[in-house]
Design an enzyme around this catalytic site. Structure first.
Site, PDB file in Angstrom:
ATOM      1  N   GLN A  42      -0.319   4.871   0.907  1.00 20.05           N
ATOM      2  CA  GLN A  42      -0.551   5.111   2.417  1.00 20.05           C
ATOM      3  C   GLN A  42       0.471   5.424   3.267  1.00 20.05           C
ATOM      4  O   GLN A  42       0.586   6.280   3.860  1.00 20.05           O
ATOM      5  CB  GLN A  42      -1.369   3.682   2.904  1.00 20.05           C
ATOM      6  CG  GLN A  42      -1.606   3.957   4.360  1.00 20.05           C
ATOM      7  CD  GLN A  42      -2.700   4.840   4.820  1.00 20.05           C
ATOM      8  OE1 GLN A  42      -3.778   4.670   4.208  1.00 20.05           O
ATOM      9  NE2 GLN A  42      -2.347   5.844   5.551  1.00 20.05           N
ATOM     10  N   ASP A  52      -2.388  -2.057  12.097  1.00 21.84           N
ATOM     11  CA  ASP A  52      -3.614  -1.732  11.122  1.00 21.84           C
ATOM     12  C   ASP A  52      -4.364  -2.999  11.497  1.00 21.84           C
ATOM     13  O   ASP A  52      -4.229  -3.724  12.353  1.00 21.84           O
ATOM     14  CB  ASP A  52      -2.968  -2.370   9.792  1.00 21.84           C
ATOM     15  CG  ASP A  52      -3.731  -1.982   8.396  1.00 21.84           C
ATOM     16  OD1 ASP A  52      -4.993  -1.542   8.617  1.00 21.84           O
ATOM     17  OD2 ASP A  52      -3.337  -2.466   7.420  1.00 21.84           O
ATOM     18  N   HIS A  90       0.992  -1.238  -0.071  1.00 24.48           N
ATOM     19  CA  HIS A  90      -0.061   0.143  -0.199  1.00 24.48           C
ATOM     20  C   HIS A  90       0.945   1.232  -0.078  1.00 24.48           C
ATOM     21  O   HIS A  90       1.098   1.976   0.789  1.00 24.48           O
ATOM     22  CB  HIS A  90      -0.996  -0.077   1.229  1.00 24.48           C
ATOM     23  CG  HIS A  90      -2.002   0.857   1.227  1.00 24.48           C
ATOM     24  ND1 HIS A  90      -2.382   1.576   0.108  1.00 24.48           N
ATOM     25  CD2 HIS A  90      -3.044   1.054   2.053  1.00 24.48           C
ATOM     26  CE1 HIS A  90      -3.469   2.162   0.504  1.00 24.48           C
ATOM     27  NE2 HIS A  90      -3.838   1.798   1.652  1.00 24.48           N
ATOM     28  N   ARG A 103      -3.423  11.547   2.825  1.00 23.64           N
ATOM     29  CA  ARG A 103      -3.584  10.664   1.536  1.00 23.64           C
ATOM     30  C   ARG A 103      -3.783  11.854   0.382  1.00 23.64           C
ATOM     31  O   ARG A 103      -3.270  11.491  -0.647  1.00 23.64           O
ATOM     32  CB  ARG A 103      -4.818   9.907   1.678  1.00 23.64           C
ATOM     33  CG  ARG A 103      -4.773   8.559   2.748  1.00 23.64           C
ATOM     34  CD  ARG A 103      -3.675   7.781   2.408  1.00 23.64           C
ATOM     35  NE  ARG A 103      -3.810   7.290   1.050  1.00 23.64           N
ATOM     36  CZ  ARG A 103      -4.645   6.114   0.788  1.00 23.64           C
ATOM     37  NH1 ARG A 103      -5.400   5.496   1.767  1.00 23.64           N
ATOM     38  NH2 ARG A 103      -4.630   5.699  -0.415  1.00 23.64           N
TER      39      ARG A 103
HETATM   40  N1   CP Z   1      -6.505   3.586   4.223  1.00 21.67           N
HETATM   41  C1   CP Z   1      -7.283   3.313   3.077  1.00 21.67           C
HETATM   42  O1   CP Z   1      -6.453   2.992   1.879  1.00 21.67           O
HETATM   43  O2   CP Z   1      -8.523   3.448   3.184  1.00 21.67           O
HETATM   44  P1   CP Z   1      -9.594   2.883   2.074  1.00 21.67           P
HETATM   45  O3   CP Z   1      -9.527   1.438   2.089  1.00 21.67           O
HETATM   46  O4   CP Z   1     -10.790   3.531   2.754  1.00 21.67           O
HETATM   47  O5   CP Z   1      -9.240   3.434   0.894  1.00 21.67           O
HETATM   48  N1  NVA Z   2      -4.505  -4.036   5.319  1.00 20.19           N
HETATM   49  C1  NVA Z   2      -5.668  -3.302   4.998  1.00 20.19           C
HETATM   50  C2  NVA Z   2      -5.729  -2.058   4.650  1.00 20.19           C
HETATM   51  C3  NVA Z   2      -6.965  -1.252   4.385  1.00 20.19           C
HETATM   52  C4  NVA Z   2      -6.679   0.065   3.844  1.00 20.19           C
HETATM   53  C5  NVA Z   2      -6.429  -4.053   3.827  1.00 20.19           C
HETATM   54  O1  NVA Z   2      -5.681  -4.442   2.952  1.00 20.19           O
HETATM   55  O2  NVA Z   2      -7.660  -4.368   3.997  1.00 20.19           O
END
Ligand code: CP
Ligand code: NVA
Length: 311
Positions: A141, A229, A138, A296
């Site tokens: 993020q 997380d 990600h 973000r």
């Molecule tokens: N943190 C994040 O990516 O949130 P969303 O899943 O809401 O995009």
């Molecule tokens: N680790 C989480 C992050 C969500 C923004 C997922 O992948 O669902």
């Protein structure tokens, strides 16, 4: 010959100098528009005349709204679709999707179930592809998180970040960033949900200060930043097993007390209060989650500007 597109797929693939340039551009842009209405474009509007396509294979609030708002503030436009509504959802090859979209838009953001699909999209795309979360990473993020840390605590280089919980996609992008930007990363995960071993090996090869164990207290001791997380990411099917294995990794006030007195807390959201973090911590004075969520937008404007060659 035309330059290859500037994809933003994984932080380990990028130069540290590019990540630094993106962070500095984000700080400048954010400061320059302080107090402005959120829909007003930046003075230089580096996205003017450009369109971003966004494809979602999974749910999203922050990524969806922040990329949309980001393109508006850059003076550009967006086209958004859920993958199930596209022919992609009926089996059209992602390579063909890439070739078609490349003729219509200036960049593509994909939130994918499988990281490999983001890679495949990029391989066949002649415009930049941005990874808006996959099962493996990600990166957008983590750029927002680093921006948040630097706003509140100064340069990340030399700081200690502690990541506690599931060794997931968010954890992976922190591992990717550590050697690039020179921070120490202490990770505490249960053995069964450990971070990606290839990521750890690469970070070690790049002289990154990344240390993984199964001891949350050891990881957090003396840290400048504590991060967690969700224990159950989108696509995970072993819900109950995860909750059992991860229970000792909850970030609560006792754990935060082991970090520096001025330590800050981050969580990418959505959060599950009472699971990976207590109400007292996530809603307490050390928590920066709302600045983190706002960032973000600011971080992604600069990621987009970099993809467009404006940085
Ligand atoms: N943190 C994040 O990516 O949130 P969303 O899943 O809401 O995009
Ligand atoms: N680790 C989480 C992050 C969500 C923004 C997922 O992948 O669902």
């Amino acid at each position: 010959m035309s330059q290859p597109p500037r994809h933003f797929l994984d932080l380990w693939k990028l130069e540290g100098s590019d990540l630094r340039a993106i962070l500095e551009d984000a700080k400048r842009r954010k400061a320059a528009r302080l107090g402005w209405p959120k829909g007003r474009p930046d003075e230089d509007a580096p996205g003017e005349g450009r369109t971003l396509a966004m494809i979602f294979e999974k749910n999203s609030t922050r990524t969806r709204f922040s990329f949309d708002a980001a393109m508006r503030q850059l003076g550009g436009d967006v086209i958004i679709s859920n993958a199930v509504d596209m022919q992609l959802g009926r089996g059209e090859p992602i390579e063909d999707t890439a070739r078609v979209l490349s003729r219509m838009v200036d960049a593509v953001m994909l939130r994918s179930n499988f990281h490999q699909d983001a890679e495949r999209l990029a391989m066949s795309s002649t415009v930049p592809v941005i990874n808006g979360l996959s099962d493996k990473s990600h990166p957008c993020q983590i750029m927002a998180d680093l921006l948040t840390i630097e706003e509140h605590r100064g340069p990340v280089a030399g700081k200690t970040l502690a990541y506690v919980g599931d060794g997931n996609n968010v954890c992976a992008s922190f591992i990717h960033a550590a050697p690039k930007l020179g921070f120490r990363l202490n990770i505490a995960c249960p053995a069964v949900y450990h971070p990606d071993l290839q990521d750890l090996a690469r970070a070690a090869q790049e002289q990154g200060q990344v240390f993984a164990s199964d001891d949350p207290r050891e990881a957090v001791r003396g840290a400048d930043v504590v991060i967690t997380d969700t224990w159950v990411s989108m696509g995970d099917t072993d819900h109950d097993e995860r909750l059992d294995a991860l229970e000792p990794y909850q970030v609560d006030e006792q754990l935060m007390d082991l970090a520096r007195n001025d330590a800050v807390f981050l969580h990418c959201l959505p959060a599950h209060r009472g699971e990976e973090v207590t109400d007292e911590v996530i809603d307490g004075p050390q928590s920066l989650i709302w600045d983190e969520a706002e960032n973000r937008l600011h971080a992604q404007k600069s990621i987009l500007a970099w993809c467009f060659g404006a940085i």
